[in-house]
Design an enzyme around this catalytic site. Sequence first.
Site, mmCIF file in Angstrom:
data_model
loop_
_atom_site.group_PDB
_atom_site.id
_atom_site.type_symbol
_atom_site.label_atom_id
_atom_site.label_comp_id
_atom_site.label_asym_id
_atom_site.label_seq_id
_atom_site.Cartn_x
_atom_site.Cartn_y
_atom_site.Cartn_z
ATOM 1 N N CYS A 109 0.817 -1.227 0.000
ATOM 2 C CA CYS A 109 0.000 0.000 0.000
ATOM 3 C C CYS A 109 0.844 1.267 0.000
ATOM 4 O O CYS A 109 0.306 2.362 -0.155
ATOM 5 C CB CYS A 109 -0.951 -0.022 1.194
ATOM 6 S SG CYS A 109 -1.939 -1.519 1.258
ATOM 7 N N HIS A 246 -3.075 6.787 3.071
ATOM 8 C CA HIS A 246 -3.562 5.507 2.559
ATOM 9 C C HIS A 246 -4.878 5.171 3.257
ATOM 10 O O HIS A 246 -5.016 5.324 4.475
ATOM 11 C CB HIS A 246 -2.517 4.418 2.808
ATOM 12 C CG HIS A 246 -3.044 3.055 2.509
ATOM 13 N ND1 HIS A 246 -3.660 2.758 1.317
ATOM 14 C CD2 HIS A 246 -3.091 1.922 3.266
ATOM 15 C CE1 HIS A 246 -4.053 1.495 1.347
ATOM 16 N NE2 HIS A 246 -3.724 0.970 2.511
ATOM 17 N N ASN A 276 -10.096 -0.447 0.971
ATOM 18 C CA ASN A 276 -8.646 -0.322 0.852
ATOM 19 C C ASN A 276 -8.223 -0.835 -0.533
ATOM 20 O O ASN A 276 -8.420 -2.003 -0.846
ATOM 21 C CB ASN A 276 -8.010 -1.162 1.975
ATOM 22 C CG ASN A 276 -6.496 -1.167 1.943
ATOM 23 O OD1 ASN A 276 -5.878 -0.770 0.966
ATOM 24 N ND2 ASN A 276 -5.898 -1.645 3.022
HETATM 25 N N1 COA Z 1 -17.758 -9.544 10.276
HETATM 26 C C1 COA Z 1 -18.101 -9.933 11.520
HETATM 27 N N2 COA Z 1 -17.226 -10.388 12.427
HETATM 28 C C2 COA Z 1 -15.941 -10.451 12.043
HETATM 29 C C3 COA Z 1 -15.508 -10.053 10.785
HETATM 30 C C4 COA Z 1 -16.478 -9.602 9.876
HETATM 31 N N3 COA Z 1 -16.168 -9.192 8.624
HETATM 32 N N4 COA Z 1 -14.185 -10.230 10.697
HETATM 33 C C5 COA Z 1 -13.772 -10.711 11.873
HETATM 34 N N5 COA Z 1 -14.829 -10.836 12.695
HETATM 35 C C6 COA Z 1 -14.830 -11.321 14.078
HETATM 36 C C7 COA Z 1 -13.679 -12.238 14.360
HETATM 37 O O1 COA Z 1 -14.019 -13.572 14.063
HETATM 38 C C8 COA Z 1 -13.467 -12.033 15.834
HETATM 39 O O2 COA Z 1 -14.437 -12.775 16.523
HETATM 40 P P1 COA Z 1 -14.069 -13.503 17.902
HETATM 41 O O3 COA Z 1 -13.669 -12.395 18.840
HETATM 42 O O4 COA Z 1 -15.342 -14.182 18.260
HETATM 43 O O5 COA Z 1 -12.943 -14.431 17.587
HETATM 44 C C9 COA Z 1 -13.811 -10.580 16.019
HETATM 45 O O6 COA Z 1 -14.650 -10.191 14.911
HETATM 46 C C10 COA Z 1 -12.591 -9.691 16.032
HETATM 47 O O7 COA Z 1 -13.079 -8.428 16.270
HETATM 48 P P2 COA Z 1 -12.161 -7.309 16.850
HETATM 49 O O8 COA Z 1 -11.188 -7.870 17.825
HETATM 50 O O9 COA Z 1 -13.022 -6.212 17.344
HETATM 51 O O10 COA Z 1 -11.382 -6.861 15.587
HETATM 52 P P3 COA Z 1 -10.462 -5.614 15.493
HETATM 53 O O11 COA Z 1 -10.944 -4.499 16.335
HETATM 54 O O12 COA Z 1 -9.049 -6.051 15.636
HETATM 55 O O13 COA Z 1 -10.687 -5.156 13.985
HETATM 56 C C11 COA Z 1 -9.681 -5.095 11.849
HETATM 57 C C12 COA Z 1 -10.267 -5.970 12.964
HETATM 58 C C13 COA Z 1 -9.167 -5.991 10.742
HETATM 59 C C14 COA Z 1 -10.768 -4.205 11.311
HETATM 60 C C15 COA Z 1 -8.536 -4.236 12.424
HETATM 61 O O14 COA Z 1 -7.627 -5.054 13.124
HETATM 62 C C16 COA Z 1 -7.808 -3.468 11.377
HETATM 63 O O15 COA Z 1 -8.358 -2.630 10.710
HETATM 64 N N6 COA Z 1 -6.491 -3.702 11.254
HETATM 65 C C17 COA Z 1 -5.690 -3.029 10.252
HETATM 66 C C18 COA Z 1 -5.850 -3.748 8.966
HETATM 67 C C19 COA Z 1 -5.355 -2.960 7.803
HETATM 68 O O16 COA Z 1 -5.542 -1.765 7.742
HETATM 69 N N7 COA Z 1 -4.708 -3.627 6.859
HETATM 70 C C20 COA Z 1 -4.246 -3.085 5.672
HETATM 71 C C21 COA Z 1 -3.049 -2.254 5.868
HETATM 72 S S1 COA Z 1 -2.434 -1.723 4.378
#
Ligand code: COA
Length: 319
Positions: A109, A246, A276
């Site tokens: 990215c 980004h 993204n």
């Molecule tokens: N819909 C519903 N539930 C989902 C889901 C979806 N699309 N994706 C994951 N979950 C669930 C998981 O199974 C997990 O459940 P569990 O707790 O029962 O195991 C839970 O949601 C995780 O939620 P949470 O801990 O609140 O997630 P988070 O706050 O860490 O958010 C991201 C997850 C991916 C949104 C976040 O970590 C993020 O944005 N990270 C950066 C990613 C990024 O920007 N990448 C690209 C960089 S270039």
Amino acid sequence: MKILGTGSALPKKVVSNDDLALVMDTSDEWISTRTGIRKRHIAVEETTTSLAVEAAKKALDEAKVSIDELDLIIAATVSSDYIYPTLACEVQAAIGAKNATAFDISAGCSGFLFALSTADAYFRTGRFHNALIMGAETLSKMMDWSDRSTCVLFGDGAGAAVVSAEGNQLLGMVQGSDGASGMALKCDNRPVNNLYHQMGTQTYSYTEMDGRAVYKFAVRTVPNAIGEVLEQAKVPVEDIKYFLLHQANLRIIESVAKRLGQPMEKFPTILEDCGNISAASVPILLDKVRKDGMINQGDKIVMAGFGAGLTWGACVIEW
Ligand code: COA
């Protein structure tokens, strides 16, 4: 260097969070509250090349640089249509830029920032004068559509800029990489596999991400990189009109704004509508703010990218 024109292209098909909730166990509420994303464009008839060519043609039209004058084409992508030839060479063929040297950059990215920096470095040799730089992706083909934690985050599209060696728009540029943390965001290529040694079976691989690790990396690294580039450019943070970051996650952008002590109005976004788009996010956003008439002569803007590698880049541009 100077940016003479920009362009962008998005696939026709729009997929909302509610659309995704019909085909997987997710919800608009989960996706939008954690990321700010509400929909994304998904390639159906388009390819990475067709999107890049459309964005490039728009940028060239605006730049009024003749095809024969283009001597450099750099495409930033992790989702080109071929392993080789490169996306840049495919675009070169499509637009007929016979005098250009064309190659790809793979920096996730951060790719558009790396392409801009590379064009600037090439210009400084005195051997290159007019460059087409692009970020173009069809990430939808790299997703495991049964992994709801990644596939809901990404979209497809392309952004392009035509840049010239004439001018002094680029006031500062910083880049960095942390390969030791790279496995936090990865997509395997083919394993070593030949008559003499087989490391695995030939299967398609998809994007795998440790979302929390990438999140922590972004909120720590991006404000530091922006602080560093502002110091390099000797520009106070208050003088920046817009920060074009980004577009991965609204919470990351809000955290960066807070760390820099700057209002969210200075951080325009497209992630609500696009998700993204990796290397394409920053140039598509740049094109949008320009076409919306938000940037005037003399305005200073920051562009910053972060992602797979792990990599990051930030620059200051005076329009
Ligand atoms: N819909 C519903 N539930 C989902 C889901 C979806 N699309 N994706 C994951 N979950 C669930 C998981 O199974 C997990 O459940 P569990 O707790 O029962 O195991 C839970 O949601 C995780 O939620 P949470 O801990 O609140 O997630 P988070 O706050 O860490 O958010 C991201 C997850 C991916 C949104 C976040 O970590 C993020 O944005 N990270 C950066 C990613 C990024 O920007 N990448 C690209 C960089 S270039």
